[in-house]
Scaffold this active site. Structure first.
Site, PDB file in Angstrom:
ATOM      1  CD  GLU A 127      -8.447  -1.319   4.724  1.00 25.56           C
ATOM      2  OE1 GLU A 127      -7.421  -0.796   5.439  1.00 25.56           O
ATOM      3  OE2 GLU A 127      -8.731   0.146   3.281  1.00 25.56           O
ATOM      4  NE  ARG A 155      -6.232   1.032   0.675  1.00 23.79           N
ATOM      5  CZ  ARG A 155      -6.117   2.419   1.187  1.00 23.79           C
ATOM      6  NH1 ARG A 155      -4.937   2.485   1.690  1.00 23.79           N
ATOM      7  NH2 ARG A 155      -7.627   3.418   1.479  1.00 23.79           N
ATOM      8  CG  HIS A 169     -11.815   3.329   4.209  1.00 27.80           C
ATOM      9  ND1 HIS A 169     -13.329   4.811   4.245  1.00 27.80           N
ATOM     10  CD2 HIS A 169     -11.067   3.943   4.037  1.00 27.80           C
ATOM     11  CE1 HIS A 169     -12.158   5.712   5.107  1.00 27.80           C
ATOM     12  NE2 HIS A 169     -11.041   5.315   5.026  1.00 27.80           N
ATOM     13  NE  ARG A 203      -9.942  13.370   4.337  1.00 27.63           N
ATOM     14  CZ  ARG A 203      -9.118  12.050   3.999  1.00 27.63           C
ATOM     15  NH1 ARG A 203     -10.725  11.584   3.559  1.00 27.63           N
ATOM     16  NH2 ARG A 203      -9.210  11.126   4.901  1.00 27.63           N
ATOM     17  CG  ASN A 230      -1.656   1.000   1.593  1.00 24.29           C
ATOM     18  OD1 ASN A 230      -1.418   1.653   0.548  1.00 24.29           O
ATOM     19  ND2 ASN A 230      -2.248   1.076   2.795  1.00 24.29           N
TER      20      ASN A 230
END
Ligand code: ADP
Length: 403
Positions: free
Chosen positions: A385, A90, A179, A240, A7
């Site tokens: 993941e 990923r 996600h 955010r 990743n």
């Protein structure tokens, strides 16, 4: 079969090497601060090592360092890198083209490049990782697993924004969702824990980490999700703010003289928990400061959990009937206060927490935290993941007859 999952971020490479015959993790680690000053490698193989000042200017150098660690006589776990048969990458944005993992060829690389407009911070480092892995491991099957792919099942009514329709056609402006690997993984685990087939379940999965998103899943398929064209929409996150009135941007530009670039930076990096509290983007700091009486930290927690609750309500309406609500990600897996506040007052929707079970669910173990009389099962499930990327990479390699 040895599967290497990577990743790549703009200045980091996170990795795990799996033996997929029994899904065991042989090695894992994180290389941070790629660039001209010293990079930092934390590697856990047969034994662990931390190398604080290594030389890795780019992803290519970084990957070479990681591969050296994997075959190192002391820290390593394999004799030579040829033992790696499959590499799973990923990739954040796969646009509309990819609804599942694919073997990487030149067409796929071109498609990922095209999607870089939509994810300028993420897709370019993903591509750098792909190029480096193809060079270093030319015999391995390279597979791309997209964060957006799981949400490719969204219906038009969920993914088209109520904006001029040509913007969708011309510029690809639509909800993509992110996600995906995490939502899919915890949904599969939830089905196992509930002892029912995923195809018969309606689930709401909340991934609450530095980035946060929530997804409604019907019969194993994503039908609604909170992140949109980019990962900026939806829930409150570390830096955010999620949902907001788009007119704020133009109002602010007129009033403050800030440039669009400055406003964008503030929306991405200085909002969310950090923006409200003025203190930290880290939920642990927010909770601690709130306990010590910091009013803005308390407000940040309140806004975070209130927004989450609104989405749980909305997604209950989307699904009609909910069988399970799942919390995952660093906050979802660990924060007793966030889970409690998010579910508080939702008994009308059939969601009731077992206070004690919630309080003890902090150790990274999957568990149920709903009360015996809760109509909806409430679960805490650590996400993984990397494992799902490993599994999907093996499937792709098997379909190609390469494994
Ligand atoms: P990422 O999205 O980068 O993978 P994580 O899933 O690790 O991040 O989540 C990071 C978030 O989890 C941070 O806000 C951190 O404060 C939060 N977190 C981790 N442990 C706890 C805890 N014990 N209580 C509350 N929040 C926690």
């Amino acid at each position: 079969m040895k599967v290497f999952v990577i990743n790549c971020g703009s200045s980091s490479i996170k990795y795990q090497l799996f033996d997929m015959t029994d899904e065991s993790v042989l090695a894992k680690g994180l290389l941070e601060r790629l660039g001209n000053s010293g990079a930092n490698l934390q590697h856990q193989g047969k034994t662990g090592k931390v190398e604080p000042e290594c030389s890795a200017k780019n992803h290519r150098d970084g990957l070479a360092l990681i591969l050296e660690s994997l075959v190192h006589p002391q820290y390593g776990v394999i004799e030579n890198i040829e033992q790696i048969e499959v590499v799973g990458h990923r990739v954040v944005h796969g646009g509309e083209q990819f609804n599942q993992a694919v073997r990487i060829d030149n067409k796929v690389i071109k498609a990922i490049e095209d999607c870089a407009k939509l994810a300028p911070l993420h897709n370019p480092p993903n591509l750098a990782g792909i190029a480096a892995a193809k060079e270093a491991l030319p015999k391995a099957v390279q597979v791309a697993i997209f964060d957006t792919a799981f949400h490719n099942t969204l219906a038009k009514r969920a993914f088209v924004y109520a904006l001029p329709y040509e913007w969708y056609k011309k510029y690809g402006i639509r909800r993509y969702g992110f996600h995906g690997t995490s939502h899919q993984y915890v949904a599969q685990r939830a089905a196992e824990m509930l002892g029912r087939p995923l195809s018969k379940l309606n689930l709401i999965t909340a991934h609450l980490g530095n980035g946060c998103s929530i997804t409604a899943i019907r019969a194993g398929q994503s039908v609604e999700t909170s992140m949109g064209l980019t990962p900026a929409e939806g829930l409150v996150m570390g830096t955010r703010g999620g949902d907001m009135d788009p007119a704020i941007i133009f109002h602010l530009a007129g009033k403050s003289g800030m440039s669009l670039e400055e406003i964008n930076k503030a929306l991405q990096k200085q909002s969310g928990l950090l923006g409200i509290s003025g203190l930290s983007n880290d939920m642990r700091d927010i909770i601690q400061a709130g306990k010590e009486g910091n009013e803005r930290a308390r407000l940040a927690l309140e806004i975070f959990t209130y927004r989450l609750k609104k989405y749980i309500g909305a997604y209950t309406a989307v699904l009609g009937k909910v069988d399970g609500l799942v919390f995952t990600g660093g906050i979802g897996e660990n924060s007793v206060a966030v889970r409690q506040r998010a579910v508080e007052g939702l008994s009308g929707l059939g969601m009731l927490l077992d206070q004690k079970a919630n309080e003890t669910a902090t150790g990274g173990q999957a568990c149920e935290i709903s009360a015996a009389n809760s109509g909806v099962k409430i679960l805490v499930i650590p996400t993984n993941e990397e494992l799902l990327i490993g599994r999907q990479s093996v499937e792709v390699a098997k379909e190609l007859g390469e494994a």
